[in-house]
Structure formats: structure tokens, C-alpha cells
Write an enzyme that holds these catalytic residues in place. Structure first.
Site, PDB file in Angstrom:
ATOM      1  N   CYS A 197       1.006  -1.197   0.139  1.00 29.06           N
ATOM      2  CA  CYS A 197      -0.038   0.077  -0.041  1.00 29.06           C
ATOM      3  C   CYS A 197       0.864   1.373  -0.173  1.00 29.06           C
ATOM      4  CB  CYS A 197      -1.066  -0.089   1.148  1.00 29.06           C
ATOM      5  SG  CYS A 197      -2.488   1.093   1.055  1.00 29.06           S
ATOM      6  N   HIS A 239      -3.597  -5.440   0.678  1.00 31.25           N
ATOM      7  CA  HIS A 239      -2.916  -5.789   1.872  1.00 31.25           C
ATOM      8  C   HIS A 239      -3.016  -7.162   2.181  1.00 31.25           C
ATOM      9  CE1 HIS A 239      -2.229  -1.608   3.812  1.00 31.25           C
ATOM     10  NE2 HIS A 239      -3.367  -1.500   3.243  1.00 31.25           N
ATOM     11  N   GLU A 250      -1.367  -9.005   4.112  1.00 30.92           N
ATOM     12  CA  GLU A 250      -1.116  -9.175   5.580  1.00 30.92           C
ATOM     13  C   GLU A 250      -2.143  -9.019   6.576  1.00 30.92           C
ATOM     14  OE1 GLU A 250      -0.824  -4.866   5.763  1.00 30.92           O
ATOM     15  OE2 GLU A 250      -0.900  -6.382   4.384  1.00 30.92           O
TER      16      GLU A 250
END
Length: 239
Positions: free
Chosen positions: A91, A182, A184
């Protein structure tokens, strides 16, 4: 004599945007991490180590006044690319990677905020990419951004797009990647982001992630494991 596994340096820009699920996934794959928190006074490394991950944050890629460590992060990203160290920008991290290598970011991009779980569509260039080839297609990418990479760096390989924003993933050099989404993030972290934003309907986007979390987690863990493998195989010095 035993050797320590290579450490991945992780730059965290704010407490609310942590490494999250990537931490245990990377450790399980043989690449533990060292988190650098410049907002808390940690010094940004001046030279790359075995690997580098730069996380997201609410500031823009140009917001050096609010985040005075950003020039050092951009310099570190450029040095990591030059050294061939496996590097991943997520990001804001992807936007910083683009700017550090001569690309450009659109702050408050005209299409508006992209939020929820985005179907990231791989381009043909991803078929032989060391990091993303063979990953789930489309890739379920949790998203929560209003800035976007507008111009890729010179020589970058464009790897993926979404219906709303074209530059969802790219590679610079042999081993540096930026992803706008994202991979994660966990549901609690994602919920915190949504609740802090007035232009996001929290219940809608969190329900979307909750419904797709098993596929999001599987896809994210596969990407983390692939990145860890690249770090381990790179042979660059451990931290």
C-alpha cells in the site's frame, strides 16, 4: 556451526498498520523479522539487509512533514533495489517504492477510496514473475486506500490491476515488488481502519472480509511464504 536465519527488516509507519499475520507466516517459512518503528524513534537502516518490507500508513508518499522519516525510507528502498535484496512495499510502501524509483503517486485519486476485498487480476507478465506466478487468480486483496500509483517507475513490470485502479502490483528490478492491497491484514486490524474513516461503511467492508477471510488468509500466506523463500535463497547477509 549453526547460522542464523536471514532477518527481514520491516518498516512500520504507525501502530495501527502492523505486519499483522505476515509475522508468523514469514517466521514459519524460515525468515523472521525485525520491526523498525521510526515514529517511535527507531532509526531507518541506511543499507539493505537480507530483505525489506515497507508497510502502509495514513500519510501520503510525499508527506515528509507529517512523517519526517519518509526520505530515509525512500532512500532505503532505492538501495534495496540496487542491491537486489528481496523487497516488498505494501500500500503506502508500494507508493513509496514507486516514488523512490522515479514513478508518481496520485494523492486523493479521482476514482475515490478503494475498500473491501478487491479481486486483483494478474496480467500476462505475472506468469513468470518469481513472487506472484501461480498465486490464486484473481487474488483476493483487502484494500483501504485513496492514494494510488499513477505512473510506474521506468523499467517497472506491471503485474496486476483491479476494476478501480490499474497499478495493483508491479516489480522493479529483479526482486522488488509493490502491491496496493494488504495481503497481511487480519479482520481486527481491517476493522480498525474502517472505523477511522468517515467515507467507509464499516459493516459492509468488514462483512466482506469476514465472508472471504479463509481465501484471503490462504492467498496471503502463500505470498508471504514465496517472499520468505526468495529472502532465504538470495544469499544476502543476515541481520
Amino acid at each position: 556451526m549453526s547460522t542464523r536465519p536471514p532477518l527481514i527488516d520491516v518498516v512500520e509507519h504507525e501502530p495501527g498498520c502492523p505486519l499483522d499475520r505476515f509475522g508468523p507466516w514469514l517466521a514459519d517459512a524460515g525468515a523472521p523479522v525485525r520491526v523498525v518503528r521510526p515514529y517511535a524513534g527507531d532509526a531507518v537502516p541506511s543499507e539493505p539487509g537480507a530483505g525489506l518490507i515497507v508497510l502502509g500508513g495514513q500519510m501520503s508518499a510525499y508527506d515528509d512533514g507529517a512523517a519526517p522519516w519518509l526520505p530515509a525510507v525512500r532512500s532505503l528502498l532505492a538501495a534495496s533495489v540496487e542491491a537486489g535484496a528481496p523487497t516488498l512495499g505494501i500500500c503506502l510502501g508500494a507508493q513509496l517504492l514507486a516514488v523512490a524509483l522515479g514513478g508518481a503517486v496520485d494523492v486523493g485519486a479521482a476514482p475515490g477510496r478503494e475498500s473491501g476485498v478487491v479481486d486483483v487480476v494478474w496480467r500476462a507478465e505475472a506468469d513468470d514473475d518469481p513472487l506472484v506466478r501461480g498465486l490464486r487468480a484473481p487474488f483476493p486483496g483487502p484494500s483501504m486506500h485513496a492514494d494510488a500509483v499513477a505512473v510506474l517507475p521506468p523499467g517497472a513490470v506491471w503485474l496486476a490491476s483491479s476494476a478501480m485502479y490499474p497499478h495493483q502490483a508491479f516489480r522493479v528490478g529483479p526482486a522488488a515488488w509493490g502491491v496496493q492491497f494488504h495481503p497481511e491484514v487480519s479482520l481486527p486490524t481491517f476493522t480498525g481502519w474502517a472505523e477511522a474513516l468517515s467515507d467507509v461503511h464499516t459493516e459492509t467492508v468488514t462483512a466482506e472480509l469476514a465472508a472471504r477471510d479463509s481465501e484471503v488468509a490462504a492467498a496471503g500466506q502463500a505470498l508471504a511464504a514465496r517472499f520468505a523463500s526468495l529472502v532465504v535463497r538470495s544469499g544476502l547477509r543476515a541481520g
